[in-house]
Motif scaffolding. Structure first.
Motif, PDB file in Angstrom:
ATOM      1  N   PHE A   1       5.555  10.714  -3.944  1.00 46.29           N
ATOM      2  CA  PHE A   1       6.040  11.093  -2.730  1.00 46.29           C
ATOM      3  C   PHE A   1       6.917  10.356  -2.430  1.00 46.29           C
ATOM      4  O   PHE A   1       7.156   9.185  -2.556  1.00 46.29           O
ATOM      5  CB  PHE A   1       5.335  11.459  -1.572  1.00 46.29           C
ATOM      6  N   TRP A   2       8.433  10.329  -1.289  1.00 49.27           N
ATOM      7  CA  TRP A   2       9.476   9.892  -1.463  1.00 49.27           C
ATOM      8  C   TRP A   2       9.845   9.254  -2.435  1.00 49.27           C
ATOM      9  O   TRP A   2      11.365   7.887  -2.345  1.00 49.27           O
ATOM     10  CB  TRP A   2       8.938   9.162  -0.088  1.00 49.27           C
ATOM     11  N   VAL A   3      10.304   9.688  -3.161  1.00 56.39           N
ATOM     12  CA  VAL A   3      10.781   9.298  -4.677  1.00 56.39           C
ATOM     13  C   VAL A   3      11.919   9.740  -4.900  1.00 56.39           C
ATOM     14  O   VAL A   3      12.713  10.532  -4.446  1.00 56.39           O
ATOM     15  CB  VAL A   3       9.725   9.568  -6.712  1.00 56.39           C
ATOM     16  N   PRO A   4      12.990   8.661  -5.131  1.00 50.41           N
ATOM     17  CA  PRO A   4      14.537   8.856  -4.428  1.00 50.41           C
ATOM     18  C   PRO A   4      14.641   9.747  -6.231  1.00 50.41           C
ATOM     19  O   PRO A   4      14.384   9.973  -7.092  1.00 50.41           O
ATOM     20  CB  PRO A   4      15.351   7.607  -5.057  1.00 50.41           C
ATOM     21  N   GLU A   5      15.859  11.569  -5.723  1.00 48.03           N
ATOM     22  CA  GLU A   5      16.156  11.828  -6.699  1.00 48.03           C
ATOM     23  C   GLU A   5      17.651  11.210  -7.546  1.00 48.03           C
ATOM     24  O   GLU A   5      18.125  11.618  -8.263  1.00 48.03           O
ATOM     25  CB  GLU A   5      16.395  13.231  -6.466  1.00 48.03           C
ATOM     26  N   GLY A   6      18.286  10.861  -6.628  1.00 51.96           N
ATOM     27  CA  GLY A   6      19.501   9.744  -7.345  1.00 51.96           C
ATOM     28  C   GLY A   6      19.147   9.074  -8.438  1.00 51.96           C
ATOM     29  O   GLY A   6      17.878   8.385  -8.382  1.00 51.96           O
ATOM     30  N   ARG A   7      20.378   9.086  -9.535  1.00 48.88           N
ATOM     31  CA  ARG A   7      20.362   8.049 -10.792  1.00 48.88           C
ATOM     32  C   ARG A   7      21.492   7.490 -10.752  1.00 48.88           C
ATOM     33  O   ARG A   7      22.413   8.051 -11.103  1.00 48.88           O
ATOM     34  CB  ARG A   7      19.373   8.250 -11.495  1.00 48.88           C
ATOM     35  N   SER A   8      21.892   6.412 -11.793  1.00 47.97           N
ATOM     36  CA  SER A   8      22.848   5.636 -11.588  1.00 47.97           C
ATOM     37  C   SER A   8      23.162   5.820 -12.990  1.00 47.97           C
ATOM     38  O   SER A   8      23.946   4.895 -13.803  1.00 47.97           O
ATOM     39  CB  SER A   8      22.290   4.033 -11.746  1.00 47.97           C
TER      40      SER A   8
ATOM     41  N   MET B   1       0.651  -0.985  -0.192  1.00 46.35           N
ATOM     42  CA  MET B   1      -0.227  -0.090  -0.229  1.00 46.35           C
ATOM     43  C   MET B   1       0.820   1.074   0.160  1.00 46.35           C
ATOM     44  O   MET B   1       0.899   2.594  -0.563  1.00 46.35           O
ATOM     45  CB  MET B   1      -1.092  -0.193   1.298  1.00 46.35           C
ATOM     46  N   LEU B   2       2.098   0.858   0.522  1.00 43.65           N
ATOM     47  CA  LEU B   2       3.237   2.454   0.806  1.00 43.65           C
ATOM     48  C   LEU B   2       3.306   2.611  -0.711  1.00 43.65           C
ATOM     49  O   LEU B   2       3.660   3.719  -1.272  1.00 43.65           O
ATOM     50  CB  LEU B   2       3.771   2.103   1.690  1.00 43.65           C
ATOM     51  N   ALA B   3       3.912   1.310  -0.850  1.00 41.11           N
ATOM     52  CA  ALA B   3       4.693   2.233  -2.436  1.00 41.11           C
ATOM     53  C   ALA B   3       3.269   2.157  -3.255  1.00 41.11           C
ATOM     54  O   ALA B   3       3.767   2.973  -4.103  1.00 41.11           O
ATOM     55  CB  ALA B   3       5.200   0.172  -2.791  1.00 41.11           C
ATOM     56  N   THR B   4       2.599   1.520  -3.794  1.00 41.39           N
ATOM     57  CA  THR B   4       1.650   2.431  -4.470  1.00 41.39           C
ATOM     58  C   THR B   4       1.355   3.755  -4.385  1.00 41.39           C
ATOM     59  O   THR B   4       0.602   4.529  -4.983  1.00 41.39           O
ATOM     60  CB  THR B   4       0.287   1.493  -4.091  1.00 41.39           C
TER      61      THR B   4
END
Length: 187
Positions: free
Chosen positions: A37-44, A27-30
């Motif tokens: 919200f709480w989406v990581p800003e970093g990328r690889s 439910m939290l992930a959905t």
């Protein structure tokens, strides 16, 4: 002395706790996905990710069919000038730089116009380079008139994965491609 919780009520509490442990993260992930919200800003990765399901045919590449390898595709909506020629050279160097994984990738050029002298040079110096036509109108429409030469990483199904402009560094593209090959079970 505190009152003891009846066994039936204790069982319900345990069931609710177990359900919360199992269903709560889903439910939290959905909610995180839906409300961003709480989406990581970093990328690889270093290029621009293409996550809309576009294929090379969707951007106007003519004659390209899905193959068994990953592809470093250079596109030039106009004549293949200095920036395009630099990216063709870079694509070949990245392909060579893959070392033992070089058989899992190929390099190609999709250009609307290739000058005759450069076409001769391609035949002599780039024998493994695959060449395709490029429809300028479709390319301009699909890429929002990016202009200039671009290098794309295309998966074995023909889907566009990453896009780089003429200023991209070869080491970064090589690292991105190696990472994709490491994670991929195809190609």
């Amino acid at each position: 002395m505190p009152e003891a919780v009846p066994p039936r009520r204790r069982g319900r509490i345990q069931l609710l706790l177990i359900l919360m442990v199992v269903i709560g993260p889903m439910m939290l992930a959905t909610a995180m996905y839906k409300f961003s919200f709480w989406v990581p800003e970093g990328r690889s990765y270093h290029g621009a990710m293409i996550g809309n399901g576009q294929t090379s045919a969707d951007i106007g590449v003519q004659g390209a069919s899905p193959q068994e390898t990953w592809q470093l595709l250079v596109t030039a909506p106009g004549a293949c000038e200095a920036d395009c020629q630099q990216l063709v050279y870079l694509a070949r160097q990245i392909h060579i730089g893959l070392g033992r994984d070089a058989s899992r990738a190929s390099h190609s050029l999709a250009a609307a116009d290739v000058p005759a002298d450069y076409a001769d040079k391609l035949k002599q110096e780039y024998p493994q380079l695959k060449r395709y036509g490029l429809d300028r109108g479709t390319y301009a429409k699909a890429t929002d008139n990016l202009g200039g030469a671009r290098l794309w990483i295309v998966d074995p199904h023909g889907n566009l994965v990453l896009r780089y402009d003429g200023t991209a560094k070869g080491k970064q593209i090589l690292n991105d491609l190696r990472h994709l090959l490491k994670l991929s079970n195809i190609g």
